[in-house]
Design an enzyme around this catalytic site. Structure first.
Site, PDB file in Angstrom:
ATOM      1  CG  HIS A  54      -8.488  33.440  31.995  1.00 44.68           C
ATOM      2  ND1 HIS A  54      -8.821  33.022  33.163  1.00 44.68           N
ATOM      3  CD2 HIS A  54      -7.438  32.596  31.345  1.00 44.68           C
ATOM      4  CE1 HIS A  54      -8.172  31.987  33.579  1.00 44.68           C
ATOM      5  NE2 HIS A  54      -7.257  31.663  32.437  1.00 44.68           N
TER       6      HIS A  54
ATOM      7  CB  SER B 239      -7.852  28.663  37.098  1.00 40.70           C
ATOM      8  OG  SER B 239      -7.852  29.496  36.264  1.00 40.70           O
TER       9      SER B 239
END
Ligand code: AMP
Length: 285
Positions: free
Chosen positions: A38, A188
Site C-alpha cells: 500500500h 493484509s
C-alpha cells in the site's frame, strides 16, 4: 499533518477545492491494515500529485457470505501512522452506513467477461463489489489519478476497462507488486498464516519464477508454464490450487502463445487463507 475525513460531503469539498486551486488529486483506495505494498502506491501518488487521498474502507459488498469479512484485519491507528509517514494529506475512513445508506445497494456496477474467470470463478459477486465501491469513490473524489497495485492484476484490468468504457474522469495508474524479501507477495491476509504455512507460502512466487525462467529460456507454450507452476506447488500438499492461468494482462483471455503481455496468475489456499500472486511473463518482475 494528515486530515481524517469521514463523510462523502467533506471529501468532495476537499477534492473540489484542491482542483479549483489547480492541484492534481491522487487517490489510493485500500481496505486498510496497510503494508509496504500500500505504501508504494502512496509514494507513487505523492510523487505525481499535489493532494494525496488514501481511502480505508473494508467494503462488505466485495466479500462473499462465507468469506473473511468479520475477521479481516483492521488497525486504524497503525494505518494513520503509515499515512503520516508517507506524507498523505487526507485519509477517508467512512462508516459502512456512510457508503451504503441503503442496504443492499440497488445499483451495482458490473463489468462483464473480465470478471468471470480467475478469481471471479471462485468469488462470485466479488468484482461487482469492487467496481461498485471504486465507482463511488471516483464519483465522490472527482477527476483524479487513482493508484492500484499489480498484485491484484485482475482488479486492475477490470477497473481500467470500467474507467475506459464509462468515460470516468480518472487516470488509472498500475503500480508494481511489492514482495517480502523471501518473495511472498505482501498482503493484509498474510496475517492469517500459521508459522508453518508462512514458511511454505514463498513457494508460490518460487513456482512463478520457475515458469518465468523457462519462458526466458525460450518456452512459449502457456500450458507448459502452467504445468511448471502446478508441479512445483504439488510438492507441498498444504497448497490447494484454485487456479493457475496464462492470460492476456489487459483482456484476461487465455492465450495460445506467451508474449510480453502474458500474465501468469495463481490463486491457492493455504489452510483457510486464500493467496494470489502473478508475474508478467517476458518481463523481469
Ligand atoms: P487492499 O487493501 O488489499 O484492497 O489493496 C489496496 C490496494 O493496494 C490495491 O490496489 C492492491 O492491489 C494494492 N496492493 C495490495 N498488496 C500489494 C502489493 N503486495 N504490492 C502492490 N500493491 C499492493
Amino acid at each position: 499533518m494528515v486530515e481524517i475525513v469521514e463523510t462523502k460531503l467533506a471529501l468532495r469539498a476537499r477534492a473540489d477545492a484542491a482542483r479549483a486551486a489547480g492541484q492534481r488529486v491522487g487517490l489510493v483506495p485500500t481496505m486498510g491494515f496497510l503494508h509496504e505494498g500500500h505504501r508504494s502506491l502512496m509514494q507513487a501518488a505523492r510523487r505525481a500529485c499535489d493532494v494525496v487521498i488514501v481511502t480505508i474502507f473494508v467494503n462488505p459488498m466485495q466479500f462473499g457470505p462465507n468469506e473473511d469479512l468479520d475477521r479481516y484485519p483492521r488497525d486504524l491507528d497503525g494505518d494513520l501512522d503509515a499515512c503520516r509517514a508517507e506524507g498523505v494529506d487526507i485519509v477517508f475512513a467512512p462508516s459502512i452506513r456512510e457508503m451504503y445508506p441503503r442496504e443492499p445497494s440497488t445499483t451495482v456496477v458490473h463489468v462483464a467477461e473480465l470478471t468471470t474467470g480467475l478469481c471471479g470463478e471462485s468469488r462470485p459477486g466479488h468484482f461487482d463489489g469492487v467496481t461498485t465501491i471504486v465507482t463511488k469513490l471516483f464519483a465522490i473524489t472527482g477527476p483524479c489519478h487513482a493508484y492500484f497495485g499489480r498484485k491484484d492484476a485482475q482488479q486492475l484490468a477490470v477497473i481500467t476497462r470500467m474507467v475506459d468504457e464509462l468515460d470516468l474522469p480518472v487516470t488509472v495508474v498500475g503500480c508494481p507488486l511489492v514482495r517480502e524479501p523471501d518473495g511472498l507477495a505482501l498482503s493484509s491476509r498474510n496475517a492469517y498464516l500459521s508459522a508453518e504455512h508462512r514458511t511454505i507460502a514463498p513457494q508460490i512466487h518460487a513456482a512463478l519464477c520457475l515458469a518465468a525462467d523457462a519462458v526466458a529460456a525460450g518456452e512459449t507454450d502457456p500450458r507448459r508454464a502452467v504445468d511448471i507452476v502446478r508441479a512445483h506447488l504439488r510438492q507441498w500438499p498444504d497448497f490447494s490450487i484454485d487456479y493457475v492461468a496464462c492470460v492476456d494482462s489487459a483482456t484476461l483471455q487465455a492465450v495460445d502463445q506467451i508474449d510480453a503481455d502474458t500474465l501468469l496468475a495463481v490463486a491457492v489456499r493455504l489452510g483457510s487463507t486464500r493467496l494470489i500472486d502473478n508475474v508478467l511473463l517476458g518481463a523481469s518482475s
